[in-house]
Design a protein around this motif. Structure first.
Motif, PDB file in Angstrom:
ATOM      1  N   ASN A  95       0.930  -1.092   0.090  1.00  0.00           N
ATOM      2  CA  ASN A  95       0.186  -0.146  -0.255  1.00  0.00           C
ATOM      3  C   ASN A  95       1.011   1.199  -0.107  1.00  0.00           C
ATOM      4  OD1 ASN A  95      -2.490   1.391   0.144  1.00  0.00           O
ATOM      5  ND2 ASN A  95      -2.289   1.661   2.493  1.00  0.00           N
ATOM      6  N   LEU A  96       1.056   1.993  -1.178  1.00  0.00           N
ATOM      7  CA  LEU A  96       1.872   3.115  -1.399  1.00  0.00           C
ATOM      8  C   LEU A  96       0.731   4.185  -1.741  1.00  0.00           C
ATOM      9  CD1 LEU A  96       4.762   1.485  -2.982  1.00  0.00           C
ATOM     10  CD2 LEU A  96       4.836   2.212  -0.956  1.00  0.00           C
ATOM     11  N   PRO A  97       0.971   5.460  -0.987  1.00  0.00           N
ATOM     12  CA  PRO A  97       0.255   6.813  -1.505  1.00  0.00           C
ATOM     13  C   PRO A  97       0.546   7.189  -3.202  1.00  0.00           C
ATOM     14  CG  PRO A  97       2.094   7.383  -0.184  1.00  0.00           C
ATOM     15  CD  PRO A  97       2.173   5.982  -0.331  1.00  0.00           C
ATOM     16  N   LYS A  98      -0.267   7.773  -3.491  1.00  0.00           N
ATOM     17  CA  LYS A  98       0.152   8.481  -4.767  1.00  0.00           C
ATOM     18  C   LYS A  98       0.926   9.698  -4.642  1.00  0.00           C
ATOM     19  CE  LYS A  98      -2.398   5.820  -7.434  1.00  0.00           C
ATOM     20  NZ  LYS A  98      -1.612   4.945  -8.534  1.00  0.00           N
ATOM     21  N   PRO A  99       1.661  10.224  -5.463  1.00  0.00           N
ATOM     22  CA  PRO A  99       1.995   9.795  -6.855  1.00  0.00           C
ATOM     23  C   PRO A  99       2.502   8.399  -7.120  1.00  0.00           C
ATOM     24  CG  PRO A  99       3.578  11.367  -6.207  1.00  0.00           C
ATOM     25  CD  PRO A  99       2.602  11.317  -4.941  1.00  0.00           C
ATOM     26  N   SER A 100       2.859   8.152  -8.210  1.00  0.00           N
ATOM     27  CA  SER A 100       3.641   6.550  -8.468  1.00  0.00           C
ATOM     28  C   SER A 100       4.941   6.484  -7.772  1.00  0.00           C
ATOM     29  CB  SER A 100       3.476   6.362  -9.724  1.00  0.00           C
ATOM     30  OG  SER A 100       1.976   6.201 -10.196  1.00  0.00           O
ATOM     31  N   TYR A 101       5.539   7.740  -7.916  1.00  0.00           N
ATOM     32  CA  TYR A 101       7.015   7.684  -7.286  1.00  0.00           C
ATOM     33  C   TYR A 101       7.099   8.356  -6.092  1.00  0.00           C
ATOM     34  CZ  TYR A 101       8.439   6.765 -12.385  1.00  0.00           C
ATOM     35  OH  TYR A 101       8.491   6.162 -13.587  1.00  0.00           O
ATOM     36  N   VAL A 102       7.410   7.349  -5.050  1.00  0.00           N
ATOM     37  CA  VAL A 102       7.319   7.974  -3.779  1.00  0.00           C
ATOM     38  C   VAL A 102       8.491   6.920  -2.867  1.00  0.00           C
ATOM     39  CG1 VAL A 102       5.118   8.408  -3.345  1.00  0.00           C
ATOM     40  CG2 VAL A 102       5.484   6.187  -2.938  1.00  0.00           C
ATOM     41  N   CYS A 103       9.191   7.598  -2.050  1.00  0.00           N
ATOM     42  CA  CYS A 103      10.408   7.086  -1.324  1.00  0.00           C
ATOM     43  C   CYS A 103       9.936   6.770  -0.025  1.00  0.00           C
ATOM     44  CB  CYS A 103      11.630   7.929  -1.485  1.00  0.00           C
ATOM     45  SG  CYS A 103      12.958   6.890  -0.656  1.00  0.00           S
ATOM     46  N   SER A 104       9.970   5.751   0.727  1.00  0.00           N
ATOM     47  CA  SER A 104       9.594   5.540   2.156  1.00  0.00           C
ATOM     48  C   SER A 104      10.919   5.838   3.056  1.00  0.00           C
ATOM     49  CB  SER A 104       9.117   4.422   2.416  1.00  0.00           C
ATOM     50  OG  SER A 104       7.892   3.981   1.225  1.00  0.00           O
ATOM     51  N   ILE A 105      10.638   6.739   3.959  1.00  0.00           N
ATOM     52  CA  ILE A 105      11.843   7.194   4.665  1.00  0.00           C
ATOM     53  C   ILE A 105      11.477   6.605   6.070  1.00  0.00           C
ATOM     54  CG2 ILE A 105      13.268   9.055   5.866  1.00  0.00           C
ATOM     55  CD1 ILE A 105      13.227   8.929   2.521  1.00  0.00           C
ATOM     56  N   TYR A 106      12.082   5.745   6.505  1.00  0.00           N
ATOM     57  CA  TYR A 106      12.317   5.097   8.043  1.00  0.00           C
ATOM     58  C   TYR A 106      13.219   5.657   9.006  1.00  0.00           C
ATOM     59  CZ  TYR A 106       9.021   1.532   6.180  1.00  0.00           C
ATOM     60  OH  TYR A 106       7.920   0.930   5.580  1.00  0.00           O
ATOM     61  N   SER A 107      13.059   6.466  10.063  1.00  0.00           N
ATOM     62  CA  SER A 107      14.017   6.924  10.643  1.00  0.00           C
ATOM     63  C   SER A 107      13.968   6.758  12.336  1.00  0.00           C
ATOM     64  CB  SER A 107      13.852   8.485  10.496  1.00  0.00           C
ATOM     65  OG  SER A 107      14.592   9.331  11.478  1.00  0.00           O
ATOM     66  N   THR A 108      14.649   6.685  13.017  1.00  0.00           N
ATOM     67  CA  THR A 108      14.669   6.500  14.487  1.00  0.00           C
ATOM     68  C   THR A 108      14.292   7.840  15.090  1.00  0.00           C
ATOM     69  OG1 THR A 108      17.152   6.695  14.442  1.00  0.00           O
ATOM     70  CG2 THR A 108      16.299   4.548  14.287  1.00  0.00           C
ATOM     71  N   ALA A 109      14.280   8.632  14.432  1.00  0.00           N
ATOM     72  CA  ALA A 109      13.731  10.174  15.141  1.00  0.00           C
ATOM     73  C   ALA A 109      12.551   9.721  16.153  1.00  0.00           C
ATOM     74  CB  ALA A 109      13.618  11.280  14.267  1.00  0.00           C
ATOM     75  N   ARG A 110      12.645  10.505  17.373  1.00  0.00           N
ATOM     76  CA  ARG A 110      11.416  10.334  18.182  1.00  0.00           C
ATOM     77  C   ARG A 110      11.330   8.805  18.540  1.00  0.00           C
ATOM     78  NH1 ARG A 110      10.076  13.400  14.208  1.00  0.00           N
ATOM     79  NH2 ARG A 110       8.831  11.994  13.153  1.00  0.00           N
ATOM     80  N   THR A 111      12.202   8.078  18.644  1.00  0.00           N
ATOM     81  CA  THR A 111      12.169   6.822  19.238  1.00  0.00           C
ATOM     82  C   THR A 111      13.110   6.437  20.661  1.00  0.00           C
ATOM     83  OG1 THR A 111      13.980   5.794  17.888  1.00  0.00           O
ATOM     84  CG2 THR A 111      11.731   5.744  16.951  1.00  0.00           C
ATOM     85  N   LEU A 112      13.468   7.316  21.114  1.00  0.00           N
ATOM     86  CA  LEU A 112      14.359   7.423  22.468  1.00  0.00           C
ATOM     87  C   LEU A 112      13.589   6.868  23.567  1.00  0.00           C
ATOM     88  CD1 LEU A 112      16.672  10.647  22.238  1.00  0.00           C
ATOM     89  CD2 LEU A 112      17.449   8.187  22.209  1.00  0.00           C
ATOM     90  N   ASP A 113      12.204   7.034  23.695  1.00  0.00           N
ATOM     91  CA  ASP A 113      11.538   6.517  24.671  1.00  0.00           C
ATOM     92  C   ASP A 113      11.251   4.915  24.772  1.00  0.00           C
ATOM     93  OD1 ASP A 113       9.847   6.973  22.621  1.00  0.00           O
ATOM     94  OD2 ASP A 113       8.182   7.600  23.673  1.00  0.00           O
ATOM     95  N   GLN A 114      11.803   4.409  23.459  1.00  0.00           N
ATOM     96  CA  GLN A 114      11.363   2.970  23.224  1.00  0.00           C
ATOM     97  C   GLN A 114      12.677   1.920  23.582  1.00  0.00           C
ATOM     98  OE1 GLN A 114       8.955   2.202  19.548  1.00  0.00           O
ATOM     99  NE2 GLN A 114       8.837   4.547  19.571  1.00  0.00           N
ATOM    100  N   ILE A 115      13.922   2.765  24.047  1.00  0.00           N
ATOM    101  CA  ILE A 115      14.967   1.918  23.894  1.00  0.00           C
ATOM    102  C   ILE A 115      15.160   0.765  24.693  1.00  0.00           C
ATOM    103  CG2 ILE A 115      16.295   3.834  23.280  1.00  0.00           C
ATOM    104  CD1 ILE A 115      17.394   4.199  26.146  1.00  0.00           C
ATOM    105  N   GLU A 116      14.106   0.609  25.758  1.00  0.00           N
ATOM    106  CA  GLU A 116      13.926  -0.597  26.773  1.00  0.00           C
ATOM    107  C   GLU A 116      13.227  -1.480  26.020  1.00  0.00           C
ATOM    108  OE1 GLU A 116      15.582  -0.629  29.749  1.00  0.00           O
ATOM    109  OE2 GLU A 116      16.128   1.491  29.548  1.00  0.00           O
ATOM    110  N   HIS A 117      12.470  -1.340  24.940  1.00  0.00           N
ATOM    111  CA  HIS A 117      11.902  -2.400  24.096  1.00  0.00           C
ATOM    112  C   HIS A 117      12.869  -3.635  23.388  1.00  0.00           C
ATOM    113  CE1 HIS A 117       8.012   0.384  23.664  1.00  0.00           C
ATOM    114  NE2 HIS A 117       8.517   0.378  24.779  1.00  0.00           N
ATOM    115  N   GLU A 118      12.473  -4.724  23.331  1.00  0.00           N
ATOM    116  CA  GLU A 118      13.091  -5.752  22.720  1.00  0.00           C
ATOM    117  C   GLU A 118      13.304  -5.329  21.172  1.00  0.00           C
ATOM    118  OE1 GLU A 118      14.665  -8.325  23.932  1.00  0.00           O
ATOM    119  OE2 GLU A 118      14.099  -7.437  25.734  1.00  0.00           O
TER     120      GLU A 118
END
Length: 264
Positions: A95-118
């Motif tokens: 499931n990708l949004p329009k337009p046809s050419y999109v790049c998915s950016i996955y970043s660890t920004a705003r994940t510092l509160d999850q560092i205790e998770h597995e």
């Protein structure tokens, strides 16, 4: 002289719900040129597999101190990776949004509160591009990696993808009276009443459309039967092929359809 022992310190593993049979998504994860040079400079190794990459460091290398020095010296602030599909149907079942050419950016920004998770889930932000040689990028901030390594455990990040959902549209080509046919199943997915349609080749068909969108799955989660006046005609109707998915406008809203043709 004994060989140094290498320990895993970072795993990236893509989660794509289309692959519900235990297989990993056919997507390669590769470090960028800058990140590759960093690995080479400090003796870090990687192991790549379908939908996964694992990074290793010699047990003699103090990773926390190394990364803190790198950040302090402004040498680099992140480990960056690119994702490339190894399946021509990737954009059909994802499931990708329009337009046809999109790049998915996955970043660890705003994940510092999850560092205790597995493990830490990463969700995409989509960026429109004119063209691209990768479907997405993964951005692992060293400040987050340092905080996790300080807990004496390896880091694991899971980029989350979403499977496309489509309306299943059965086209039954038969001499049986259309009003005698019905699609039934043991699930809660229901189909519309049969409608007579004229296919592109001029052949009449009895058409049924699912009343809800059905997620694409490598192993279909739903099975449907065709009956005539309550009597079974086909015990298991075929599932749609990935290559048949079409995007159509319904009340100005793009909807994905999966047409299926059944001949009696």
């Amino acid at each position: 002289m004994s060989q140094p022992r290498y320990n895993p310190f970072l795993t990236i593993e893509i989660d794509h719900p289309y692959f519900n049979g235990g297989n990993k998504a056919p997507i390669s994860i590769s470090p960028t040129i800058k990140t590759t040079h960093f690995f080479s400079r400090y003796g870090l190794l990687m192991k790549q597999a379908q939908g996964t990459i694992v990074l290793f460091a010699p047990s003699t290398v103090p990773l926390v101190g190394l990364f803190e020095k790198v950040v302090h010296d402004v040498e680099m602030h992140s480990l960056d990776f690119e994702m490339r599909p190894e399946d021509p149907f990737y954009s059909n079942y994802t499931n990708l949004p329009k337009p046809s050419y999109v790049c998915s950016i996955y970043s660890t920004a705003r994940t510092l509160d999850q560092i205790e998770h597995e493990s830490i889930d990463l969700f995409p932000e989509f960026k429109a591009v004119q063209s691209f040689d990768s479907i997405g990028k993964i951005h692992i901030e060293l400040i987050v990696l340092i905080r996790i390594l300080k807990t004496n455990k390896a880091a694991k990040f899971i980029p989350k993808m979403e499977a496309r959902s489509t309306l299943w549209q059965y086209n039954i080509i038969t001499r049986i009276a259309f009003n005698e046919l019905a699609i039934v199943s043991d699930s809660d997915v229901q189909f519309s009443e049969p409608t007579e349609v004229l296919l592109q080749d001029g052949v009449k068909a009895c058409q049924f459309a699912s009343k809800v969108l059905i997620p694409c799955r490598a192993i279909p989660e739903y099975s449907f039967r065709l009956s005539q006046n309550g009597s079974l005609v086909i015990n298991e109707l075929p599932s749609p092929s990935l290559g048949s998915i079409e995007i159509r406008l319904l009340d100005s809203v793009p909807i994905a359809y999966s047409p299926i043709f059944v001949y009696l």
